[in-house]
Scaffold this active site. Structure first.
Site, PDB file in Angstrom:
ATOM      1  N   LYS A  34       0.835  -1.200   0.000  1.00 43.96           N
ATOM      2  CA  LYS A  34       0.000   0.000   0.000  1.00 43.96           C
ATOM      3  C   LYS A  34       0.869   1.249   0.000  1.00 43.96           C
ATOM      4  CE  LYS A  34      -2.525   1.659   3.660  1.00 43.96           C
ATOM      5  NZ  LYS A  34      -2.448   3.133   3.666  1.00 43.96           N
ATOM      6  N   ASP A  62      -3.539   4.342  -1.780  1.00 44.02           N
ATOM      7  CA  ASP A  62      -4.476   4.836  -0.758  1.00 44.02           C
ATOM      8  C   ASP A  62      -4.530   6.359  -0.796  1.00 44.02           C
ATOM      9  OD1 ASP A  62      -6.260   4.715   1.307  1.00 44.02           O
ATOM     10  OD2 ASP A  62      -4.791   4.200   2.850  1.00 44.02           O
ATOM     11  N   LYS A  64      -7.307   8.180  -0.801  1.00 42.06           N
ATOM     12  CA  LYS A  64      -8.462   8.699  -0.035  1.00 42.06           C
ATOM     13  C   LYS A  64      -8.943  10.018  -0.641  1.00 42.06           C
ATOM     14  CE  LYS A  64      -7.592   6.447   4.397  1.00 42.06           C
ATOM     15  NZ  LYS A  64      -6.195   6.017   4.338  1.00 42.06           N
ATOM     16  N   ASP A  67     -12.837  15.518  -2.815  1.00 37.91           N
ATOM     17  CA  ASP A  67     -12.898  16.834  -3.458  1.00 37.91           C
ATOM     18  C   ASP A  67     -14.167  16.878  -4.286  1.00 37.91           C
ATOM     19  OD1 ASP A  67     -12.193  19.342  -4.645  1.00 37.91           O
ATOM     20  OD2 ASP A  67     -10.079  18.855  -4.400  1.00 37.91           O
ATOM     21  N   THR A 118     -10.790   3.910  10.730  1.00 39.21           N
ATOM     22  CA  THR A 118     -10.681   3.028  11.904  1.00 39.21           C
ATOM     23  C   THR A 118     -10.113   3.766  13.124  1.00 39.21           C
ATOM     24  OG1 THR A 118      -8.608   2.264  10.929  1.00 39.21           O
ATOM     25  CG2 THR A 118     -10.517   0.834  10.691  1.00 39.21           C
ATOM     26  N   ARG A 212       2.109  -0.616  11.160  1.00 42.53           N
ATOM     27  CA  ARG A 212       3.019  -0.606  12.313  1.00 42.53           C
ATOM     28  C   ARG A 212       3.252  -1.964  12.978  1.00 42.53           C
ATOM     29  NH1 ARG A 212       0.108   4.786  14.377  1.00 42.53           N
ATOM     30  NH2 ARG A 212      -1.511   3.704  13.178  1.00 42.53           N
TER      31      ARG A 212
HETATM   32  O1  C5P Z   1       0.093   1.201  11.116  1.00 45.25           O
HETATM   33  P1  C5P Z   1      -1.312   0.736  10.945  1.00 45.25           P
HETATM   34  O2  C5P Z   1      -1.442  -0.772  10.802  1.00 45.25           O
HETATM   35  O3  C5P Z   1      -2.279   1.314  11.945  1.00 45.25           O
HETATM   36  O4  C5P Z   1      -1.688   1.339   9.505  1.00 45.25           O
HETATM   37  C1  C5P Z   1      -2.957   1.278   8.956  1.00 45.25           C
HETATM   38  C2  C5P Z   1      -2.921   1.819   7.558  1.00 45.25           C
HETATM   39  O5  C5P Z   1      -4.240   1.747   7.018  1.00 45.25           O
HETATM   40  C3  C5P Z   1      -2.488   3.272   7.436  1.00 45.25           C
HETATM   41  O6  C5P Z   1      -1.701   3.372   6.263  1.00 45.25           O
HETATM   42  C4  C5P Z   1      -3.772   4.064   7.258  1.00 45.25           C
HETATM   43  O7  C5P Z   1      -3.622   5.160   6.399  1.00 45.25           O
HETATM   44  C5  C5P Z   1      -4.683   3.028   6.610  1.00 45.25           C
HETATM   45  N1  C5P Z   1      -6.106   3.180   6.875  1.00 45.25           N
HETATM   46  C6  C5P Z   1      -6.648   3.148   8.136  1.00 45.25           C
HETATM   47  N2  C5P Z   1      -7.996   3.289   8.332  1.00 45.25           N
HETATM   48  C7  C5P Z   1      -8.814   3.438   7.290  1.00 45.25           C
HETATM   49  C8  C5P Z   1      -8.290   3.446   5.991  1.00 45.25           C
HETATM   50  C9  C5P Z   1      -6.911   3.303   5.819  1.00 45.25           C
HETATM   51  O8  C5P Z   1      -5.904   2.979   9.105  1.00 45.25           O
HETATM   52  N3  C5P Z   1     -10.114   3.504   7.469  1.00 45.25           N
END
Ligand code: C5P
Length: 240
Positions: A34, A62, A64, A67, A118, A212
């Site tokens: 991603k 991603d 997102k 606009d 999330t 992470r």
């Molecule tokens: O580090 P972590 O596992 O929390 O990363 C989650 C990834 O998913 C991030 O890149 C974040 O931008 C993406 N994301 C998210 N929640 C969403 C959509 C995308 O955390 N609803």
């Protein structure tokens, strides 16, 4: 698809050398890479091609988008020309915007609607002025998933807490992608509606997005392997 193919690794890193480090380390351990706002803003669109070529994997771009319809339609035209497998758009500006993104898709890219981040809890929804009817995130996720479905999106991004409700209403063919993945003991960081890999897949997610918990692990390859194992167990349960 094998269990590891369902892992989308979030390349949330500041530059290409860092991205290459994780591509080389994880290309046999995950299914999709991603590219999000951090890497795209630092490196520009060429990074999508670079990641695709180096990993030989599908790219989840991603962006997102958020606009006016005419602008996002043009942006989607540019994004699909990059050959990404998935591109994201926020659902909260309505069907017109979602439709414009779907129309701008000139390639085989799957457009995904981001329902409710999330990192947001029910209290956060109150804070940003969401109507009382939708203050339970699952209700808002379903409402926005309906808009995404009507507009022709391939699926949605939501937490594992809502994955089952989305699958129950829209069926197998409508993709559910779940970020906010944390195992017990993991630092949650900014994620508030988090579930384990096992829970996400058991609840029907097609893919999970993990950043992470893999990136900050002492051994990222091992962390990804443990997650793949959990996905495998959850898939066995789904077939029962
Ligand atoms: O580090 P972590 O596992 O929390 O990363 C989650 C990834 O998913 C991030 O890149 C974040 O931008 C993406 N994301 C998210 N929640 C969403 C959509 C995308 O955390 N609803």
């Amino acid at each position: 698809m094998t269990p590891k193919d369902r892992i989308i690794f979030a390349l949330d890193v500041p530059n290409l050398p860092e991205a290459i480090k994780y591509l080389d380390l994880l290309k046999d351990s995950v299914g999709v890479f991603k590219v999000g706002l951090e890497l795209f803003t630092a490196c520009g669109p060429d990074v999508v091609k670079a990641v695709k070529e180096r990993s030989g994997k599908g790219i989840f771009l991603d962006m997102k988008f958020h606009d006016i319809p005419a602008t996002v339609k043009g942006a989607m035209r540019s994004a699909s020309a990059l050959g990404a497998e998935f591109v994201t758009v926020h659902c909260d500006e309505g069907k017109g915007l979602l439709k414009a993104v779907v129309e701008g898709n000139t390639g085989k890219t799957k457009v995904l609607g981001v329902t409710v981040l999330t990192s947001l809890s029910g209290e956060d929804l109150v804070e940003i002025g969401i109507d009382a009817r939708y203050r339970n995130p699952v209700d808002l996720v379903l409402h926005r998933a309906r808009l995404a479905k009507m507009a022709g999106c391939a699926g949605v991004v939501c937490s594992g807490l809502e994955a089952k409700a989305v699958k129950d209403e829209f069926g197998e063919g409508f993709l559910v992608i779940t970020p906010g993945i944390r195992s017990s003991g993991d630092d949650r960081g900014d994620q508030k509606r988090a579930v384990t890999p096992y829970e996400a897949i058991t609840n029907g997610a097609d893919y999970i997005v993990v950043g992470r918990p893999i990136r900050n692990a002492p051994d990222p390859v091992k962390a990804a392997a443990i997650i793949a194992e959990e996905i495998g167990k959850a898939l066995e349960g789904r077939q029962l």
